[in-house]
Design an enzyme around this catalytic site. Structure first.
Site, PDB file in Angstrom:
ATOM      1  N   HIS A  66       0.712  -1.066   0.104  1.00 39.54           N
ATOM      2  CA  HIS A  66      -0.033  -0.124   0.078  1.00 39.54           C
ATOM      3  C   HIS A  66       0.958   1.277  -0.042  1.00 39.54           C
ATOM      4  O   HIS A  66       0.365   2.145  -0.560  1.00 39.54           O
ATOM      5  CB  HIS A  66      -0.928  -0.035   1.218  1.00 39.54           C
ATOM      6  CG  HIS A  66      -1.793  -1.065   1.408  1.00 39.54           C
ATOM      7  ND1 HIS A  66      -2.633  -1.463   0.492  1.00 39.54           N
ATOM      8  CD2 HIS A  66      -1.774  -2.234   2.353  1.00 39.54           C
ATOM      9  CE1 HIS A  66      -3.347  -2.715   0.967  1.00 39.54           C
ATOM     10  NE2 HIS A  66      -2.870  -2.928   1.684  1.00 39.54           N
ATOM     11  N   HIS A  96       5.272   6.534   6.954  1.00 45.83           N
ATOM     12  CA  HIS A  96       5.188   6.152   5.417  1.00 45.83           C
ATOM     13  C   HIS A  96       4.839   7.448   4.584  1.00 45.83           C
ATOM     14  O   HIS A  96       4.446   8.361   5.263  1.00 45.83           O
ATOM     15  CB  HIS A  96       4.094   4.969   5.660  1.00 45.83           C
ATOM     16  CG  HIS A  96       2.795   5.384   6.049  1.00 45.83           C
ATOM     17  ND1 HIS A  96       2.566   5.348   7.325  1.00 45.83           N
ATOM     18  CD2 HIS A  96       1.743   6.261   5.285  1.00 45.83           C
ATOM     19  CE1 HIS A  96       1.220   5.863   7.529  1.00 45.83           C
ATOM     20  NE2 HIS A  96       0.811   6.452   6.349  1.00 45.83           N
ATOM     21  N   HIS A  98       2.304   8.972   1.201  1.00 43.49           N
ATOM     22  CA  HIS A  98       1.014   8.740   0.080  1.00 43.49           C
ATOM     23  C   HIS A  98       1.573   9.532  -1.052  1.00 43.49           C
ATOM     24  O   HIS A  98       2.011  10.770  -0.679  1.00 43.49           O
ATOM     25  CB  HIS A  98      -0.302   9.225   0.573  1.00 43.49           C
ATOM     26  CG  HIS A  98      -0.569   8.366   1.818  1.00 43.49           C
ATOM     27  ND1 HIS A  98      -1.526   7.260   1.827  1.00 43.49           N
ATOM     28  CD2 HIS A  98      -0.206   8.671   3.071  1.00 43.49           C
ATOM     29  CE1 HIS A  98      -1.587   6.841   2.929  1.00 43.49           C
ATOM     30  NE2 HIS A  98      -1.016   7.609   3.796  1.00 43.49           N
ATOM     31  N   HIS A 121       3.430  10.619   6.524  1.00 43.44           N
ATOM     32  CA  HIS A 121       2.687  10.537   8.118  1.00 43.44           C
ATOM     33  C   HIS A 121       3.522   9.795   9.071  1.00 43.44           C
ATOM     34  O   HIS A 121       4.112   8.733   8.661  1.00 43.44           O
ATOM     35  CB  HIS A 121       1.437   9.629   7.859  1.00 43.44           C
ATOM     36  CG  HIS A 121       0.543  10.171   6.904  1.00 43.44           C
ATOM     37  ND1 HIS A 121      -0.513   9.818   6.446  1.00 43.44           N
ATOM     38  CD2 HIS A 121       0.313  11.610   6.830  1.00 43.44           C
ATOM     39  CE1 HIS A 121      -1.432  10.510   5.980  1.00 43.44           C
ATOM     40  NE2 HIS A 121      -0.882  11.687   6.081  1.00 43.44           N
ATOM     41  N   THR A 202      -6.294   4.439   6.216  1.00 41.35           N
ATOM     42  CA  THR A 202      -6.214   3.373   5.461  1.00 41.35           C
ATOM     43  C   THR A 202      -6.868   2.136   6.544  1.00 41.35           C
ATOM     44  O   THR A 202      -7.155   2.413   7.636  1.00 41.35           O
ATOM     45  CB  THR A 202      -4.795   2.654   5.475  1.00 41.35           C
ATOM     46  OG1 THR A 202      -4.105   2.554   6.767  1.00 41.35           O
ATOM     47  CG2 THR A 202      -4.219   3.490   4.352  1.00 41.35           C
TER      48      THR A 202
END
Length: 264
Positions: A66, A96, A98, A121, A202
């Site tokens: 992801h 992580h 995005h 994040h 998520t």
């Protein structure tokens, strides 16, 4: 399907489908949101944000199908966020990113309707009150996530160590050692922030997050951004699907107040 657990970012398993498996997707404190800067309430009682990160606490870098995630040793309070809207220290568990396929989308939060190419994040948990990350992740005051916008322009020298490691985790399910990376180098100079009560972005989308979104973006180069876009949602044996547009769109505010640590 781009992910395990029956969710991903594709047409058939993307954010608009998540509520079928995770009904809280339609809950009252979902994230991300569009931050309307003129409606954020300046709150002088908010404390300055302090990110006390020790240098050698990072452990590994992983492609989880992801995103790309860097995990940390969270056995003590050596790498914590304090202050801001928080009571007590929250320990850094992982960070992580995005990002989008092109530079006009990619971030999860938006500011006055504007998206950034990427969003970092930094996920922290309340170890004073809860004994494990899992326990904290399902409690209303369990997590604190610091969000940092990324825009493209000049190269970010500190980001090279990370982007240069991405080739090792190109495929879903791959992991590599990634020690002594201090994420403090990824923070902007200013600590001005917006804060609001929200959720994981998520699945399981738990409404356990105090969000702290920094106002000032950091800058990375298109070359560095391209290395994120060369990651894959898929395993080595699968047909290759590039890991891009792994973001959830903004969710309804539903009466929540966004506070600002600064005067607009």
């Amino acid at each position: 399907m781009t992910g395990h657990h029956g969710w991903g970012y594709g047409q058939d398993d993307g954010p608009s489908h998540w509520h079928k498996l995770y009904p809280i997707a339609q809950g009252d404190r979902q994230s991300p949101i569009n931050i309307i800067s003129s409606q954020a309430v300046y709150s002088p009682s908010l404390q300055p944000l302090e990110l006390s990160y020790e240098a050698c606490m990072s452990l590994s870098i992983t492609n989880n199908g992801h995103s790309v995630q860097v995990d940390f040793n969270d056995s003590d309070d050596r790498t914590v966020v304090t202050g801001g809207p928080l009571e007590g220290p929250y320990r850094l568990k992982q960070f992580h990113f995005h990002w989008g396929k092109k530079h006009d989308v990619g971030s999860e939060h938006t500011v006055d309707g504007k998206s950034f190419p990427s969003e970092l994040h930094l996920v922290h948990w309340n170890a004073k009150k809860y004994s494990t990350f899992g326990e904290a992740a399902s409690a209303p005051d369990g997590l604190a996530v610091v969000g940092v916008f990324l825009e493209t322009g000049d190269e970010h020298p500190s980001m090279n160590r990370l982007t240069d490691a991405l080739y090792m985790v190109r495929f879903k399910g791959t992991k590599a050692q990634f020690s002594c990376f201090n994420p403090k180098c990824l923070l902007p100079a200013s600590r001005h922030y917006w804060t609001y009560p929200g959720s994981l972005t998520t699945p399981p989308l738990s409404e356990s997050v105090t969000w702290i979104v920094l106002r000032e973006p950091i800058c990375i180069s298109e070359r560095q951004m391209g290395k994120f876009r060369s990651l894959l949602f898929t395993s080595e044996d699968d047909e290759r699907i590039h890991m891009v547009n792994n973001f959830r769109p903004p969710q309804p505010l539903k009466g929540r107040v966004v506070k600002a640590s600064f005067r607009a």
